[in-house]
Design a protein around this motif. Sequence first.
Motif, PDB file in Angstrom:
ATOM      1  N   THR A  72       0.821  -1.218   0.000  1.00  0.00           N
ATOM      2  CA  THR A  72       0.000   0.000   0.000  1.00  0.00           C
ATOM      3  C   THR A  72       0.853   1.266   0.000  1.00  0.00           C
ATOM      4  OG1 THR A  72      -0.130   0.097   2.416  1.00  0.00           O
ATOM      5  CG2 THR A  72      -1.809  -1.213   1.269  1.00  0.00           C
ATOM      6  N   GLN A  73       2.174   1.119   0.170  1.00  0.00           N
ATOM      7  CA  GLN A  73       3.059   2.277   0.188  1.00  0.00           C
ATOM      8  C   GLN A  73       3.461   2.671  -1.241  1.00  0.00           C
ATOM      9  OE1 GLN A  73       4.090   4.184   2.924  1.00  0.00           O
ATOM     10  NE2 GLN A  73       2.386   2.982   3.780  1.00  0.00           N
ATOM     11  N   ASN A  87       1.773   5.993  -6.736  1.00  0.00           N
ATOM     12  CA  ASN A  87       1.027   6.075  -5.488  1.00  0.00           C
ATOM     13  C   ASN A  87      -0.289   5.310  -5.613  1.00  0.00           C
ATOM     14  OD1 ASN A  87       0.219   6.793  -2.939  1.00  0.00           O
ATOM     15  ND2 ASN A  87      -0.381   8.881  -3.477  1.00  0.00           N
ATOM     16  N   PRO A  88      -0.461   4.211  -4.857  1.00  0.00           N
ATOM     17  CA  PRO A  88      -1.703   3.431  -4.944  1.00  0.00           C
ATOM     18  C   PRO A  88      -2.846   4.107  -4.192  1.00  0.00           C
ATOM     19  CG  PRO A  88      -0.252   2.452  -3.311  1.00  0.00           C
ATOM     20  CD  PRO A  88       0.504   3.621  -3.908  1.00  0.00           C
ATOM     21  N   ARG A  89      -3.582   4.938  -4.883  1.00  0.00           N
ATOM     22  CA  ARG A  89      -4.681   5.662  -4.256  1.00  0.00           C
ATOM     23  C   ARG A  89      -5.832   4.713  -3.935  1.00  0.00           C
ATOM     24  NH1 ARG A  89      -3.186  10.210  -2.279  1.00  0.00           N
ATOM     25  NH2 ARG A  89      -5.294  11.023  -2.475  1.00  0.00           N
ATOM     26  N   PRO A  90      -6.534   4.924  -2.827  1.00  0.00           N
ATOM     27  CA  PRO A  90      -7.664   4.056  -2.488  1.00  0.00           C
ATOM     28  C   PRO A  90      -8.823   4.234  -3.470  1.00  0.00           C
ATOM     29  CG  PRO A  90      -7.532   5.921  -0.969  1.00  0.00           C
ATOM     30  CD  PRO A  90      -6.291   5.966  -1.808  1.00  0.00           C
ATOM     31  N   ARG A 102     -10.595   1.509  -0.133  1.00  0.00           N
ATOM     32  CA  ARG A 102      -9.555   0.506   0.075  1.00  0.00           C
ATOM     33  C   ARG A 102      -8.461   0.643  -0.968  1.00  0.00           C
ATOM     34  NH1 ARG A 102      -8.375  -5.033  -1.197  1.00  0.00           N
ATOM     35  NH2 ARG A 102     -10.051  -5.097  -2.743  1.00  0.00           N
ATOM     36  N   SER A 103      -7.218   0.549  -0.539  1.00  0.00           N
ATOM     37  CA  SER A 103      -6.095   0.582  -1.473  1.00  0.00           C
ATOM     38  C   SER A 103      -5.910  -0.793  -2.083  1.00  0.00           C
ATOM     39  CB  SER A 103      -4.809   1.013  -0.760  1.00  0.00           C
ATOM     40  OG  SER A 103      -3.698   0.886  -1.630  1.00  0.00           O
ATOM     41  N   GLY A 105      -3.241  -1.579  -3.732  1.00  0.00           N
ATOM     42  CA  GLY A 105      -1.818  -1.868  -3.723  1.00  0.00           C
ATOM     43  C   GLY A 105      -1.159  -1.499  -5.037  1.00  0.00           C
ATOM     44  N   ARG A 166      -4.883  -2.599 -10.149  1.00  0.00           N
ATOM     45  CA  ARG A 166      -3.868  -1.869  -9.394  1.00  0.00           C
ATOM     46  C   ARG A 166      -3.213  -0.786 -10.259  1.00  0.00           C
ATOM     47  NH1 ARG A 166      -0.785  -5.120  -5.134  1.00  0.00           N
ATOM     48  NH2 ARG A 166      -2.233  -6.711  -4.406  1.00  0.00           N
ATOM     49  N   CYS A 170      -3.610   3.655  -9.676  1.00  0.00           N
ATOM     50  CA  CYS A 170      -2.482   4.429  -9.133  1.00  0.00           C
ATOM     51  C   CYS A 170      -2.421   5.828  -9.724  1.00  0.00           C
ATOM     52  CB  CYS A 170      -1.168   3.712  -9.422  1.00  0.00           C
ATOM     53  SG  CYS A 170      -0.885   2.249  -8.411  1.00  0.00           S
ATOM     54  N   LYS A 192      -3.237  10.189 -13.504  1.00  0.00           N
ATOM     55  CA  LYS A 192      -3.573   8.774 -13.603  1.00  0.00           C
ATOM     56  C   LYS A 192      -3.496   8.381 -15.068  1.00  0.00           C
ATOM     57  CE  LYS A 192      -6.718   7.069 -10.906  1.00  0.00           C
ATOM     58  NZ  LYS A 192      -8.001   6.741 -10.250  1.00  0.00           N
TER      59      LYS A 192
END
Length: 445
Positions: A72-73, A87-90, A102-103, A105, A166, A170, A192
């Motif tokens: 998730t980082q 950046n995995p945005r939720p 929810r992310s 990942g 995923r 991101c 994006k």
Amino acid sequence: MNGDSTRPIGHQYALAMLDGGEAQVRSIAQAAGSQLTMDAFLRVHDEEPVPAFLHSALCAMSLPTKRPKDETQPILREDGKYALAINPRPVLQTVDGKPVLRSLGVPYGAYPRVALIYLLSQAVTKRSRDVYLGRNFTEWMRRLGYQTVSYGPRGTANRMREQVDRLLACEWQIRWDGTEAGDSAFAVRDVKISNEYAGSLEKNGAFAREIRMSEGFYAHLIDHAVPLNEVAIRELKGTPTALDLYTYLAYRLPRIAADKGQTISWDQLARHLGNDADSKRFRQTVRETMQLVSAVYPNANVDMAGRKVVLYPSPAPMERKLVGPHLRLLGAPAAEKAPRSSVAGQAAEQGRLAEQGRGSSSRATPSAKPLVAFPSGSLSFGTREAPFRTIGLDKGHPWSVDHMADAFRAGFPGIARARTEAEWLRVWEAFVVSYSKRRANSDAE
């Protein structure tokens, strides 16, 4: 042919092809015990290059090859003038009937790399932000080169769907400080790849058949697209490190101007390929990976034998001719070679004998071979169908020849293109071998 074993195997194959043709290539492969690289070399050598593209920043810096410890980082890549953040945005999902952020990942592995190349290639080729995927998820995966698409927890479709979800969820930040001739500095913040992707890739139900690329990403993609060869991507699609090394070299080598080349440290190459350390294991992995990459990109002139990596000026992957001081200059495109099976070889030999018989007269016979379509009916009978049938029975046992032919017609991306009989036999054999292997693996599971 000097058989210099210190060269990458693709370079050895290329020199063997110049010196002794396919027989010499097979001799080198047999001595090296490298059937995989030989098959990849011959397929890429025979097929016309198909344009594909990737953003130059994504060629210079890679996605993770494996699932990160904390997925998730954000992923951060930095090397001098390059910087990339993923950046995995939720995303908003429904869990037990309630909306939840929810992310998903960060994307990792080979699947998002192949999907990303396809999406960006379509945008660049068609000069459009709108990218059509297909009628359903199975069709889309076949467009990517996956001939057998399986569903279920461990199926290829489910794994691809997860990674595409995923990838497109991101946000990306790209910084590029232009310092070389032809470079231009730019920074793209918080964009994006797609703003309108719903994440609904289902087998037969709701399917996002078309995505719209975000305007900011698309604009910079058009200016910074690096040409690749789709045929080579198909050969590398199962190995993320091979895809990374291929795309990095495709971007870097054609831009090197000095004949003496450019030297980089293994640590620098590790950062480009998303590795954390300059380790012996990393060096060994990359040197082994370079064998396969060189098979599909033999013009890539790279020396990885020493403590440093030396990159030399090389043509882009779309150049089909074998060129460069490490291969010797070849002025004309490679001649069409015999097909890749004993059955096809016999058919080709019979054709040559027939041509010799007809050539006894003073009238010259044309050297160009006719282009034909793949057989449209059953392969279980017929004179023209006999070599195809033999390959199916020999290489595809115990599977039905006609079932394999139907799968080939439905899934082979170039099925509508006319080819020589030799080329059809070659791609058919490659498909049959892959089909049989995947069916066996699927049944074993």
